[in-house]
Design an enzyme around this catalytic site. Sequence first.
Site, PDB file in Angstrom:
ATOM      1  N   LYS A  90       1.016  -1.071   0.019  1.00 18.93           N
ATOM      2  CA  LYS A  90       0.150   0.134   0.055  1.00 18.93           C
ATOM      3  C   LYS A  90       0.863   1.165  -0.085  1.00 18.93           C
ATOM      4  CE  LYS A  90      -1.534   2.818   2.653  1.00 18.93           C
ATOM      5  NZ  LYS A  90      -1.607   4.134   1.799  1.00 18.93           N
TER       6      LYS A  90
ATOM      7  N   GLY B 171      -4.633   3.429  -1.834  1.00 14.71           N
ATOM      8  CA  GLY B 171      -5.652   3.836  -0.989  1.00 14.71           C
ATOM      9  C   GLY B 171      -5.278   4.371   0.320  1.00 14.71           C
TER      10      GLY B 171
ATOM     11  N   GLY C  27      -4.624   5.347   4.280  1.00 14.54           N
ATOM     12  CA  GLY C  27      -4.047   4.718   5.300  1.00 14.54           C
ATOM     13  C   GLY C  27      -5.157   4.289   6.303  1.00 14.54           C
TER      14      GLY C  27
ATOM     15  N   VAL D 253      -7.301   1.048   3.391  1.00 18.20           N
ATOM     16  CA  VAL D 253      -6.378   0.130   2.902  1.00 18.20           C
ATOM     17  C   VAL D 253      -5.575  -0.453   4.067  1.00 18.20           C
ATOM     18  CG1 VAL D 253      -4.916  -0.865   1.027  1.00 18.20           C
ATOM     19  CG2 VAL D 253      -6.754   0.549   0.500  1.00 18.20           C
ATOM     20  N   GLY D 254      -4.606   0.811   4.372  1.00 18.47           N
ATOM     21  CA  GLY D 254      -3.591   0.484   5.431  1.00 18.47           C
ATOM     22  C   GLY D 254      -4.325  -0.276   6.524  1.00 18.47           C
TER      23      GLY D 254
ATOM     24  N   GLU E 209      10.123   1.237  10.098  1.00 20.06           N
ATOM     25  CA  GLU E 209      11.075   2.245   9.864  1.00 20.06           C
ATOM     26  C   GLU E 209      10.360   3.828  10.039  1.00 20.06           C
ATOM     27  OE1 GLU E 209      14.037   1.985   9.407  1.00 20.06           O
ATOM     28  OE2 GLU E 209      14.352  -0.262   8.796  1.00 20.06           O
TER      29      GLU E 209
ATOM     30  N   CYS F  49      14.057  10.850   6.066  1.00 13.60           N
ATOM     31  CA  CYS F  49      13.934  10.410   7.472  1.00 13.60           C
ATOM     32  C   CYS F  49      15.594  10.590   8.156  1.00 13.60           C
ATOM     33  CB  CYS F  49      13.532   9.044   7.753  1.00 13.60           C
ATOM     34  SG  CYS F  49      14.368   8.022   6.454  1.00 13.60           S
TER      35      CYS F  49
HETATM   36  P1  NAD Z   1       2.512   8.561   7.217  1.00 14.98           P
HETATM   37  O1  NAD Z   1       3.293   8.053   8.429  1.00 14.98           O
HETATM   38  O2  NAD Z   1       1.645   9.734   7.421  1.00 14.98           O
HETATM   39  O3  NAD Z   1       2.332   7.621   6.069  1.00 14.98           O
HETATM   40  C1  NAD Z   1       2.952   6.306   5.876  1.00 14.98           C
HETATM   41  C2  NAD Z   1       2.131   5.316   5.088  1.00 14.98           C
HETATM   42  O4  NAD Z   1       1.252   5.001   6.265  1.00 14.98           O
HETATM   43  C3  NAD Z   1       1.263   6.078   4.236  1.00 14.98           C
HETATM   44  O5  NAD Z   1       1.289   4.966   3.214  1.00 14.98           O
HETATM   45  C4  NAD Z   1      -0.139   6.087   4.851  1.00 14.98           C
HETATM   46  O6  NAD Z   1      -1.393   6.100   3.727  1.00 14.98           O
HETATM   47  C5  NAD Z   1      -0.447   5.135   5.815  1.00 14.98           C
HETATM   48  N1  NAD Z   1      -1.235   5.091   6.934  1.00 14.98           N
HETATM   49  C6  NAD Z   1      -1.632   6.238   7.494  1.00 14.98           C
HETATM   50  N2  NAD Z   1      -2.507   5.961   8.561  1.00 14.98           N
HETATM   51  C7  NAD Z   1      -2.297   4.627   8.552  1.00 14.98           C
HETATM   52  C8  NAD Z   1      -3.064   3.567   9.433  1.00 14.98           C
HETATM   53  N3  NAD Z   1      -3.989   4.102  10.537  1.00 14.98           N
HETATM   54  N4  NAD Z   1      -3.101   2.377   9.219  1.00 14.98           N
HETATM   55  C9  NAD Z   1      -2.290   2.043   8.290  1.00 14.98           C
HETATM   56  N5  NAD Z   1      -1.582   2.904   7.333  1.00 14.98           N
HETATM   57  C10 NAD Z   1      -1.576   4.118   7.754  1.00 14.98           C
HETATM   58  O7  NAD Z   1       4.224   9.210   6.724  1.00 14.98           O
HETATM   59  P2  NAD Z   1       4.141  10.114   5.266  1.00 14.98           P
HETATM   60  O8  NAD Z   1       3.804  11.473   5.673  1.00 14.98           O
HETATM   61  O9  NAD Z   1       3.582   9.513   4.275  1.00 14.98           O
HETATM   62  O10 NAD Z   1       5.727  10.101   5.345  1.00 14.98           O
HETATM   63  C11 NAD Z   1       6.608  11.006   6.111  1.00 14.98           C
HETATM   64  C12 NAD Z   1       7.100  10.248   7.177  1.00 14.98           C
HETATM   65  O11 NAD Z   1       7.992   8.877   6.855  1.00 14.98           O
HETATM   66  C13 NAD Z   1       8.060  11.066   8.177  1.00 14.98           C
HETATM   67  O12 NAD Z   1       8.113  10.824   9.480  1.00 14.98           O
HETATM   68  C14 NAD Z   1       9.648  10.230   7.825  1.00 14.98           C
HETATM   69  O13 NAD Z   1      10.592  10.329   8.959  1.00 14.98           O
HETATM   70  C15 NAD Z   1       9.041   8.653   7.962  1.00 14.98           C
HETATM   71  N6  NAD Z   1      10.144   8.160   7.061  1.00 14.98           N
HETATM   72  C16 NAD Z   1      10.883   7.031   7.423  1.00 14.98           C
HETATM   73  C17 NAD Z   1      11.803   6.382   6.762  1.00 14.98           C
HETATM   74  C18 NAD Z   1      12.600   5.385   7.329  1.00 14.98           C
HETATM   75  O14 NAD Z   1      13.273   4.750   6.701  1.00 14.98           O
HETATM   76  N7  NAD Z   1      12.962   5.464   8.849  1.00 14.98           N
HETATM   77  C19 NAD Z   1      11.956   6.667   5.256  1.00 14.98           C
HETATM   78  C20 NAD Z   1      11.255   7.677   4.912  1.00 14.98           C
HETATM   79  C21 NAD Z   1      10.230   8.312   5.422  1.00 14.98           C
END
Ligand code: NAD
Length: 471
Positions: free
Chosen positions: A169, A200, A202, A205-206, A244, A278
């Site tokens: 996803k 989809g 979060g 679908v998430g 991550e 990140c």
């Molecule tokens: P996010 O956490 O908002 O979303 C990540 C994914 O999770 C998306 O696909 C989103 O749709 C899904 N999601 C959201 N709510 C959910 C739920 N309740 N259940 C299941 N899935 C859900 O992150 P973002 O804004 O897309 O990305 C930025 C963040 O990602 C930053 O905090 C960054 O540090 C982190 N990041 C970490 C790494 C790493 O390797 N440690 C790498 C890149 C980005």
Amino acid sequence: MKIIDSIYINGEFVKPQGNQVFDLISPTTNKQIGQVVLGNEHDARTAIAAAKEAFKTFSQTAKAERIEYLKRMREAVSRRKDELVDVMVEEYGGTLQFCRMSMEFTLSGFTAAIATLEKFDFTKKMGFSEVQLTPLGVVGIIIPWNASNGFIAGKLATAVAAGCTAVIKPSEMSALQTQLMAECLHEAGLPAGVFNIVNGLGETVGAEISTHPDVAKISFTGSSTVGKIIAREASATLKRYTLELGGKSPNILLGDADFSKAIPTAIAAAFMNSGQACVAATRLLVPESRLEEAKELIQTMLPLFPVGDPKEETTAIGPMVSQKQYERVQGYIKLGIEEGASVLTGGLGHPEGLENGNFVKPTVFYNVDNKMRIAQEEIFGPVLSIITYKDEAEAVEIANDTIYGLQAYVSSANTERARRVASQINAGRVLVNGLNHDPEAPFGGFKQSGIGREFGIYGLEAYLEPKALIG
Ligand code: NAD
């Protein structure tokens, strides 16, 4: 305008049952460039069922067969790498420089999985028992928007190497990039159902993936906030997970460091991926006695990192992915000023001439106390805080004074000294004297930067369950 109205289930592009439409907006112009029809819970369930069915046979495949699949995946992606770079620039707003590098990183995900798999023994002898490392089952891969196809490659390659099947996803904001990646992976000809991709939200679908009993493991990259939600949801069925999450990486310049090299590296590390990384080195720790020198060099060298149209070869910093992300970064710049930090360069608003996109002025603060929110919270934009320290012990203390622990950086004229300091930092990776990357070394966070590791042997083992045959 491009319309994405299919998802990938059981080896085919199919119409989703979901009908919610999401607009794809260019970060560079804020004009609409496409639309995606999002999948819903039913689509997630269909994808999970396909992956579960495929697991029955895929889990039995030999190592050599899986290496062959990984090679085909890498070739199929490599064939369209220029298109993949272009769509990333267009949809995500990543700079051409960054997106090309990200493409190499994407390919290295397959290469590293092959290298690890070639050396890996799925049967070990322990005591007088045979320990078999068996694939976990269906893996839910949930990823963010900031290097979408790189995450798909790294996670899916490891799942395939382990003999697992997957439901992916991606972020709804990455639909154009995902579509092209799906087409490439389809070309690789893996058995139907081994990987499935459902666009989809979060919360639909998430959430379905993180709660469904037929999903054995979640491999998640994203914010610490969502990571915690997923860990909670996954615990009901005791799923395994690799998380991550966010970071607030310290970059320690030791007293003997050559600033003519360390400062441009520090700027590159802070503003990589337009600050939406990140692992961005957002806290620059300099000796008190060398602050003025650091400030001067940053001012001299910042023009070497121009902000602008991500399609231009020379652009180093592009727009934020969305208006929401632009506003978030502005909020932090405002907060830094309110907290009493001094602005060395940048500040509020758009850079001149770039008012139509989500462009931010690369901002460097000094007079920053590590307790300030700008030094503690992940901003995810081109905002750097300079923090001074008195001696090495204080530098280490400040570096570790964070809820995060994903990556850190240390520079010194004496590599042994840098490594000694690096050993005292609580982070999953510490980069010594430069921006090095090793795709076979483990990657992941201490503390609230995550749980588990990706890549190499640690990454592969996280998709396997040990089974001891005794007697
Ligand atoms: P996010 O956490 O908002 O979303 C990540 C994914 O999770 C998306 O696909 C989103 O749709 C899904 N999601 C959201 N709510 C959910 C739920 N309740 N259940 C299941 N899935 C859900 O992150 P973002 O804004 O897309 O990305 C930025 C963040 O990602 C930053 O905090 C960054 O540090 C982190 N990041 C970490 C790494 C790493 O390797 N440690 C790498 C890149 C980005």
